[in-house]
Design a protein around this motif. Structure first.
Motif, PDB file in Angstrom:
ATOM      1  N   ASP A 161      83.422  83.151  21.913  1.00  0.00           N
ATOM      2  CA  ASP A 161      82.188  83.942  21.873  1.00  0.00           C
ATOM      3  C   ASP A 161      82.295  85.149  20.945  1.00  0.00           C
ATOM      4  O   ASP A 161      81.293  85.600  20.398  1.00  0.00           O
ATOM      5  CB  ASP A 161      81.823  84.433  23.273  1.00  0.00           C
ATOM      6  CG  ASP A 161      81.366  83.309  24.193  1.00  0.00           C
ATOM      7  OD1 ASP A 161      81.013  82.222  23.698  1.00  0.00           O
ATOM      8  OD2 ASP A 161      81.373  83.524  25.422  1.00  0.00           O
ATOM      9  N   LEU A 162      83.497  85.680  20.777  1.00  0.00           N
ATOM     10  CA  LEU A 162      83.700  86.867  19.940  1.00  0.00           C
ATOM     11  C   LEU A 162      84.163  86.531  18.526  1.00  0.00           C
ATOM     12  O   LEU A 162      84.517  87.426  17.764  1.00  0.00           O
ATOM     13  CB  LEU A 162      84.709  87.810  20.611  1.00  0.00           C
ATOM     14  CG  LEU A 162      84.251  88.434  21.924  1.00  0.00           C
ATOM     15  CD1 LEU A 162      85.387  89.219  22.562  1.00  0.00           C
ATOM     16  CD2 LEU A 162      83.028  89.307  21.725  1.00  0.00           C
ATOM     17  N   ARG A 163      84.152  85.274  18.160  1.00  0.00           N
ATOM     18  CA  ARG A 163      84.715  84.859  16.866  1.00  0.00           C
ATOM     19  C   ARG A 163      84.094  85.591  15.679  1.00  0.00           C
ATOM     20  O   ARG A 163      84.743  85.817  14.682  1.00  0.00           O
ATOM     21  CB  ARG A 163      84.623  83.351  16.694  1.00  0.00           C
ATOM     22  CG  ARG A 163      83.222  82.830  16.530  1.00  0.00           C
ATOM     23  CD  ARG A 163      83.144  81.303  16.540  1.00  0.00           C
ATOM     24  NE  ARG A 163      81.794  80.834  16.624  1.00  0.00           N
ATOM     25  CZ  ARG A 163      81.074  80.758  17.748  1.00  0.00           C
ATOM     26  NH1 ARG A 163      81.606  81.143  18.880  1.00  0.00           N
ATOM     27  NH2 ARG A 163      79.841  80.327  17.723  1.00  0.00           N
ATOM     28  N   ASP A 164      82.821  85.985  15.768  1.00  0.00           N
ATOM     29  CA  ASP A 164      82.155  86.693  14.669  1.00  0.00           C
ATOM     30  C   ASP A 164      82.022  88.198  14.919  1.00  0.00           C
ATOM     31  O   ASP A 164      81.455  88.907  14.102  1.00  0.00           O
ATOM     32  CB  ASP A 164      80.743  86.120  14.448  1.00  0.00           C
ATOM     33  CG  ASP A 164      80.763  84.661  14.050  1.00  0.00           C
ATOM     34  OD1 ASP A 164      81.699  84.250  13.337  1.00  0.00           O
ATOM     35  OD2 ASP A 164      79.842  83.928  14.466  1.00  0.00           O
ATOM     36  N   PHE A 165      82.547  88.660  16.038  1.00  0.00           N
ATOM     37  CA  PHE A 165      82.326  90.060  16.404  1.00  0.00           C
ATOM     38  C   PHE A 165      83.019  91.032  15.456  1.00  0.00           C
ATOM     39  O   PHE A 165      82.502  92.113  15.190  1.00  0.00           O
ATOM     40  CB  PHE A 165      82.755  90.306  17.855  1.00  0.00           C
ATOM     41  CG  PHE A 165      82.278  91.623  18.399  1.00  0.00           C
ATOM     42  CD1 PHE A 165      80.925  91.913  18.444  1.00  0.00           C
ATOM     43  CD2 PHE A 165      83.160  92.569  18.863  1.00  0.00           C
ATOM     44  CE1 PHE A 165      80.460  93.126  18.939  1.00  0.00           C
ATOM     45  CE2 PHE A 165      82.717  93.781  19.362  1.00  0.00           C
ATOM     46  CZ  PHE A 165      81.366  94.058  19.400  1.00  0.00           C
ATOM     47  N   GLY A 166      84.164  90.659  14.914  1.00  0.00           N
ATOM     48  CA  GLY A 166      84.856  91.534  13.961  1.00  0.00           C
ATOM     49  C   GLY A 166      83.994  91.833  12.750  1.00  0.00           C
ATOM     50  O   GLY A 166      83.869  92.995  12.327  1.00  0.00           O
ATOM     51  N   SER A 167      83.367  90.808  12.187  1.00  0.00           N
ATOM     52  CA  SER A 167      82.507  91.032  11.017  1.00  0.00           C
ATOM     53  C   SER A 167      81.218  91.749  11.415  1.00  0.00           C
ATOM     54  O   SER A 167      80.719  92.600  10.673  1.00  0.00           O
ATOM     55  CB  SER A 167      82.200  89.714  10.309  1.00  0.00           C
ATOM     56  OG  SER A 167      81.517  88.838  11.165  1.00  0.00           O
ATOM     57  N   ILE A 168      80.680  91.441  12.592  1.00  0.00           N
ATOM     58  CA  ILE A 168      79.482  92.145  13.067  1.00  0.00           C
ATOM     59  C   ILE A 168      79.803  93.618  13.295  1.00  0.00           C
ATOM     60  O   ILE A 168      79.013  94.502  12.953  1.00  0.00           O
ATOM     61  CB  ILE A 168      78.924  91.474  14.342  1.00  0.00           C
ATOM     62  CG1 ILE A 168      78.282  90.135  13.955  1.00  0.00           C
ATOM     63  CG2 ILE A 168      77.928  92.373  15.069  1.00  0.00           C
ATOM     64  CD1 ILE A 168      77.882  89.270  15.114  1.00  0.00           C
ATOM     65  N   ARG A 169      80.989  93.884  13.838  1.00  0.00           N
ATOM     66  CA  ARG A 169      81.398  95.279  14.053  1.00  0.00           C
ATOM     67  C   ARG A 169      81.417  96.040  12.736  1.00  0.00           C
ATOM     68  O   ARG A 169      80.952  97.175  12.659  1.00  0.00           O
ATOM     69  CB  ARG A 169      82.779  95.325  14.716  1.00  0.00           C
ATOM     70  CG  ARG A 169      83.225  96.738  15.014  1.00  0.00           C
ATOM     71  CD  ARG A 169      84.584  96.788  15.659  1.00  0.00           C
ATOM     72  NE  ARG A 169      84.875  98.164  16.043  1.00  0.00           N
ATOM     73  CZ  ARG A 169      85.935  98.543  16.721  1.00  0.00           C
ATOM     74  NH1 ARG A 169      86.818  97.661  17.127  1.00  0.00           N
ATOM     75  NH2 ARG A 169      86.123  99.803  17.000  1.00  0.00           N
ATOM     76  N   ARG A 170      81.948  95.419  11.694  1.00  0.00           N
ATOM     77  CA  ARG A 170      81.983  96.066  10.380  1.00  0.00           C
ATOM     78  C   ARG A 170      80.569  96.211   9.807  1.00  0.00           C
ATOM     79  O   ARG A 170      80.192  97.266   9.310  1.00  0.00           O
ATOM     80  CB  ARG A 170      82.872  95.291   9.425  1.00  0.00           C
ATOM     81  CG  ARG A 170      84.357  95.466   9.694  1.00  0.00           C
ATOM     82  CD  ARG A 170      85.222  94.810   8.631  1.00  0.00           C
ATOM     83  NE  ARG A 170      85.034  93.366   8.580  1.00  0.00           N
ATOM     84  CZ  ARG A 170      85.587  92.485   9.433  1.00  0.00           C
ATOM     85  NH1 ARG A 170      86.375  92.905  10.397  1.00  0.00           N
ATOM     86  NH2 ARG A 170      85.370  91.189   9.301  1.00  0.00           N
ATOM     87  N   ASP A 171      79.785  95.129   9.872  1.00  0.00           N
ATOM     88  CA  ASP A 171      78.432  95.155   9.293  1.00  0.00           C
ATOM     89  C   ASP A 171      77.544  96.211   9.952  1.00  0.00           C
ATOM     90  O   ASP A 171      76.766  96.878   9.274  1.00  0.00           O
ATOM     91  CB  ASP A 171      77.756  93.786   9.434  1.00  0.00           C
ATOM     92  CG  ASP A 171      78.417  92.716   8.577  1.00  0.00           C
ATOM     93  OD1 ASP A 171      79.230  93.055   7.684  1.00  0.00           O
ATOM     94  OD2 ASP A 171      78.129  91.518   8.816  1.00  0.00           O
ATOM     95  N   GLU A 201      91.686  92.722  15.604  1.00  0.00           N
ATOM     96  CA  GLU A 201      90.731  93.160  14.585  1.00  0.00           C
ATOM     97  C   GLU A 201      89.748  92.034  14.247  1.00  0.00           C
ATOM     98  O   GLU A 201      88.546  92.269  14.108  1.00  0.00           O
ATOM     99  CB  GLU A 201      91.454  93.616  13.320  1.00  0.00           C
ATOM    100  CG  GLU A 201      90.526  94.168  12.275  1.00  0.00           C
ATOM    101  CD  GLU A 201      91.263  94.670  11.047  1.00  0.00           C
ATOM    102  OE1 GLU A 201      90.625  94.694   9.981  1.00  0.00           O
ATOM    103  OE2 GLU A 201      92.440  95.032  11.148  1.00  0.00           O
ATOM    104  N   THR A 202      90.245  90.808  14.151  1.00  0.00           N
ATOM    105  CA  THR A 202      89.379  89.660  13.880  1.00  0.00           C
ATOM    106  C   THR A 202      88.327  89.508  14.969  1.00  0.00           C
ATOM    107  O   THR A 202      87.170  89.192  14.695  1.00  0.00           O
ATOM    108  CB  THR A 202      90.221  88.365  13.786  1.00  0.00           C
ATOM    109  OG1 THR A 202      91.127  88.505  12.690  1.00  0.00           O
ATOM    110  CG2 THR A 202      89.348  87.141  13.568  1.00  0.00           C
ATOM    111  N   LEU A 203      88.731  89.746  16.211  1.00  0.00           N
ATOM    112  CA  LEU A 203      87.799  89.657  17.333  1.00  0.00           C
ATOM    113  C   LEU A 203      86.947  90.918  17.487  1.00  0.00           C
ATOM    114  O   LEU A 203      86.052  90.969  18.326  1.00  0.00           O
ATOM    115  CB  LEU A 203      88.567  89.414  18.639  1.00  0.00           C
ATOM    116  CG  LEU A 203      89.268  88.072  18.755  1.00  0.00           C
ATOM    117  CD1 LEU A 203      90.148  88.035  19.996  1.00  0.00           C
ATOM    118  CD2 LEU A 203      88.255  86.931  18.768  1.00  0.00           C
ATOM    119  N   GLY A 204      87.226  91.948  16.703  1.00  0.00           N
ATOM    120  CA  GLY A 204      86.464  93.185  16.773  1.00  0.00           C
ATOM    121  C   GLY A 204      86.851  94.075  17.939  1.00  0.00           C
ATOM    122  O   GLY A 204      86.088  94.950  18.341  1.00  0.00           O
TER     123      GLY A 204
END
Length: 148
Positions: A75-85, A115-118
């Protein structure tokens, strides 16, 4: 004249594929009892919904995400990039299961994996989270006092 500083805000959420609401409600009550303003996004919360809630609230000192079903990592696989964005500028904690059948423990994940998981930190229980939040709240209040 001394100005009252509003309570520090904490966003809590359960990951996107998880419907386990009891722990989420217990956490909400525990944090409210400790004097935090809780933004409870509930269960089945997407990473984007978490990020948008952060942007809509200017007093958030942390985000606490949980998962019991073991799909937290997925579920958190994209959270790292969303956190940055979304430029989420607060600590992000996780509690529960990132994998099926295996409780997440901080020592099992490298800083790069987190970090990948945000995520900033994996915590074991509510008292540990409250301790971290109390430290963050003190620093937040000091910064706020400097603004008045």
């Amino acid at each position: 004249m001394s100005q009252e500083i509003e309570p520090a805000g904490v966003i809590i959420a359960v990951t996107e594929s998880d419907v386990h609401v009891v722990g989420n409600r217990v956490l909400e009550l525990a944090l409210a009892t400790e004097g935090f303003r809780v933004v409870n996004l509930g269960v089945c919360t997407s990473a984007r919904d978490i990020a948008e809630a952060y942007q809509a609230n200017n007093d958030i000192i942390a985000i606490a995400i949980g998962s019991i079903n073991g799909h937290g990592g997925t579920d958190l696989r994209d959270f790292g990039s969303i956190r940055r964005d979304y430029q989420l500028g607060c600590r992000i904690f996780f509690g529960g299961y990132l994998e099926v059948g295996r409780r997440a423990r901080m020592m099992d994940y490298t800083p790069g994996a987190l970090e990948t998981l945000g995520l900033d930190e994996i915590l074991d229980d509510i008292p540990q989270l409250i301790g971290r939040l109390n430290s963050l709240r003190l620093a937040w209040r000091e910064r706020r006092r400097g603004q008045f």
